[in-house]
Design a protein around this motif. Structure first.
Motif, PDB file in Angstrom:
ATOM      1  N   MET A   1       0.912  -1.118  -0.192  1.00  0.00           N
ATOM      2  CA  MET A   1       0.197   0.099  -0.083  1.00  0.00           C
ATOM      3  C   MET A   1       0.830   1.157   0.031  1.00  0.00           C
ATOM      4  SD  MET A   1      -2.922  -1.111  -0.352  1.00  0.00           S
ATOM      5  CE  MET A   1      -3.465   0.660  -0.458  1.00  0.00           C
ATOM      6  N   ALA A   2       1.995   1.042   0.891  1.00  0.00           N
ATOM      7  CA  ALA A   2       2.838   2.393   0.762  1.00  0.00           C
ATOM      8  C   ALA A   2       3.569   2.730  -0.840  1.00  0.00           C
ATOM      9  CB  ALA A   2       4.132   2.145   1.884  1.00  0.00           C
ATOM     10  N   ALA A   3       3.637   1.454  -1.547  1.00  0.00           N
ATOM     11  CA  ALA A   3       4.406   1.829  -2.982  1.00  0.00           C
ATOM     12  C   ALA A   3       3.156   2.177  -3.728  1.00  0.00           C
ATOM     13  CB  ALA A   3       4.654   0.384  -3.421  1.00  0.00           C
ATOM     14  N   VAL A   4       1.930   1.603  -3.522  1.00  0.00           N
ATOM     15  CA  VAL A   4       0.577   2.324  -4.467  1.00  0.00           C
ATOM     16  C   VAL A   4       0.439   4.016  -3.956  1.00  0.00           C
ATOM     17  CG1 VAL A   4      -1.753   2.283  -4.391  1.00  0.00           C
ATOM     18  CG2 VAL A   4      -0.427  -0.001  -4.565  1.00  0.00           C
ATOM     19  N   LYS A   5       0.762   4.062  -2.554  1.00  0.00           N
ATOM     20  CA  LYS A   5       0.575   5.666  -2.353  1.00  0.00           C
ATOM     21  C   LYS A   5       1.530   6.337  -2.937  1.00  0.00           C
ATOM     22  CE  LYS A   5      -0.310   8.083   1.988  1.00  0.00           C
ATOM     23  NZ  LYS A   5      -0.106   7.989   3.368  1.00  0.00           N
ATOM     24  N   LEU A   6       2.894   5.966  -2.982  1.00  0.00           N
ATOM     25  CA  LEU A   6       3.903   6.733  -3.502  1.00  0.00           C
ATOM     26  C   LEU A   6       3.913   7.070  -5.080  1.00  0.00           C
ATOM     27  CD1 LEU A   6       7.020   5.235  -1.657  1.00  0.00           C
ATOM     28  CD2 LEU A   6       6.107   7.790  -1.454  1.00  0.00           C
ATOM     29  N   THR A   7       3.212   5.933  -5.606  1.00  0.00           N
ATOM     30  CA  THR A   7       2.986   5.946  -6.949  1.00  0.00           C
ATOM     31  C   THR A   7       1.846   7.012  -7.160  1.00  0.00           C
ATOM     32  OG1 THR A   7       3.220   3.769  -7.450  1.00  0.00           O
ATOM     33  CG2 THR A   7       2.431   4.723  -9.041  1.00  0.00           C
ATOM     34  N   LEU A   8       0.915   7.048  -6.612  1.00  0.00           N
ATOM     35  CA  LEU A   8      -0.249   8.039  -6.792  1.00  0.00           C
ATOM     36  C   LEU A   8       0.106   9.382  -6.431  1.00  0.00           C
ATOM     37  CD1 LEU A   8      -3.354   5.976  -5.229  1.00  0.00           C
ATOM     38  CD2 LEU A   8      -2.802   6.318  -7.581  1.00  0.00           C
ATOM     39  N   VAL A   9       1.069   9.692  -5.329  1.00  0.00           N
ATOM     40  CA  VAL A   9       1.434  10.911  -4.802  1.00  0.00           C
ATOM     41  C   VAL A   9       2.483  11.562  -6.093  1.00  0.00           C
ATOM     42  CG1 VAL A   9       3.027  12.403  -3.397  1.00  0.00           C
ATOM     43  CG2 VAL A   9       1.070  10.725  -2.519  1.00  0.00           C
ATOM     44  N   ARG A  10       3.412  10.668  -6.575  1.00  0.00           N
ATOM     45  CA  ARG A  10       4.128  11.215  -7.641  1.00  0.00           C
ATOM     46  C   ARG A  10       3.529  11.625  -8.823  1.00  0.00           C
ATOM     47  NH1 ARG A  10       9.580   7.589  -8.552  1.00  0.00           N
ATOM     48  NH2 ARG A  10       9.034   8.663 -10.322  1.00  0.00           N
ATOM     49  N   GLU A  11       2.250  10.794  -9.173  1.00  0.00           N
ATOM     50  CA  GLU A  11       1.740  11.015 -10.347  1.00  0.00           C
ATOM     51  C   GLU A  11       0.935  12.293 -10.187  1.00  0.00           C
ATOM     52  OE1 GLU A  11       0.478  11.112 -14.179  1.00  0.00           O
ATOM     53  OE2 GLU A  11       1.804   9.672 -13.376  1.00  0.00           O
ATOM     54  N   LEU A  12       0.319  12.468  -8.991  1.00  0.00           N
ATOM     55  CA  LEU A  12      -0.390  13.687  -8.653  1.00  0.00           C
ATOM     56  C   LEU A  12       0.523  14.991  -8.729  1.00  0.00           C
ATOM     57  CD1 LEU A  12      -2.818  12.503  -5.972  1.00  0.00           C
ATOM     58  CD2 LEU A  12      -3.690  13.615  -8.180  1.00  0.00           C
TER      59      LEU A  12
ATOM     60  N   GLY B   1       3.448  15.099 -10.528  1.00  0.00           N
ATOM     61  CA  GLY B   1       3.810  15.436 -11.842  1.00  0.00           C
ATOM     62  C   GLY B   1       2.671  16.182 -12.634  1.00  0.00           C
ATOM     63  N   ARG B   2       1.413  15.992 -12.354  1.00  0.00           N
ATOM     64  CA  ARG B   2       0.293  16.765 -13.103  1.00  0.00           C
ATOM     65  C   ARG B   2       0.153  17.907 -12.509  1.00  0.00           C
ATOM     66  NH1 ARG B   2      -4.068  11.949 -14.353  1.00  0.00           N
ATOM     67  NH2 ARG B   2      -2.877  10.493 -15.213  1.00  0.00           N
ATOM     68  N   GLY B   3       0.768  18.383 -11.282  1.00  0.00           N
ATOM     69  CA  GLY B   3       0.483  19.746 -10.811  1.00  0.00           C
ATOM     70  C   GLY B   3      -0.819  19.820 -10.039  1.00  0.00           C
ATOM     71  N   THR B   4      -1.546  18.801  -9.938  1.00  0.00           N
ATOM     72  CA  THR B   4      -2.773  18.685  -9.204  1.00  0.00           C
ATOM     73  C   THR B   4      -2.948  19.726  -8.099  1.00  0.00           C
ATOM     74  OG1 THR B   4      -3.078  16.463  -9.799  1.00  0.00           O
ATOM     75  CG2 THR B   4      -4.434  17.209  -7.972  1.00  0.00           C
ATOM     76  N   ALA B   5      -1.851  19.787  -7.192  1.00  0.00           N
ATOM     77  CA  ALA B   5      -1.948  20.645  -6.162  1.00  0.00           C
ATOM     78  C   ALA B   5      -2.106  22.115  -6.325  1.00  0.00           C
ATOM     79  CB  ALA B   5      -0.703  20.547  -5.041  1.00  0.00           C
ATOM     80  N   THR B   6      -1.352  22.685  -7.205  1.00  0.00           N
ATOM     81  CA  THR B   6      -1.659  24.016  -7.677  1.00  0.00           C
ATOM     82  C   THR B   6      -2.709  24.311  -8.297  1.00  0.00           C
ATOM     83  OG1 THR B   6       0.096  23.638  -9.370  1.00  0.00           O
ATOM     84  CG2 THR B   6       1.084  24.517  -7.334  1.00  0.00           C
ATOM     85  N   ALA B   7      -3.082  23.340  -9.208  1.00  0.00           N
ATOM     86  CA  ALA B   7      -4.295  23.484 -10.001  1.00  0.00           C
ATOM     87  C   ALA B   7      -5.457  23.717  -9.126  1.00  0.00           C
ATOM     88  CB  ALA B   7      -4.413  22.312 -10.866  1.00  0.00           C
TER      89      ALA B   7
END
Length: 107
Positions: free
Chosen positions: A42-53, A55-61
């Protein structure tokens, strides 16, 4: 992916209804080891999702000043947690999954 995560959540929730005190020592050890493997995956899945988000600039958007701030508000995680997690690579997360399963070979 969300369907698989919801099924995993339901399975984990079902564990709360099973009393640990009734398990044998062998079953307790097996359950602890299985829990650790699941936690690592689950930690690996979470890291994958966080990295993708990230990379897409989701936070600033969504109006946050940074991904760390967005995660702090969204998941109620301290900024320090995010900075630590961000330092891990996806490869390290996958390696952690394999480390949790010593019988599995990598590569």
């Amino acid at each position: 992916m969300i369907d698989a995560l919801e099924q995993a959540e339901d399975s984990v929730a079902a564990c709360f209804g099973i009393p640990a005190w009734a398990a044998s020592k062998h079953d307790l050890v097996a359950a602890l080891e299985a829990t650790h493997r699941l936690e690592q995956r689950m930690a690996a899945v979470k890291l994958t999702l966080v990295r993708e988000l990230d990379g897409r600039g989701t936070a600033t958007a969504q109006g946050a000043s940074s991904a760390a701030v967005w995660l702090r508000d969204r998941l109620r995680l301290g900024v320090g947690h995010w900075r630590t997690a961000r330092g891990y690579s996806l490869d390290a997360g996958v390696a952690a999954c394999h480390d949790a399963e010593p019988w599995r070979t990598t590569g």
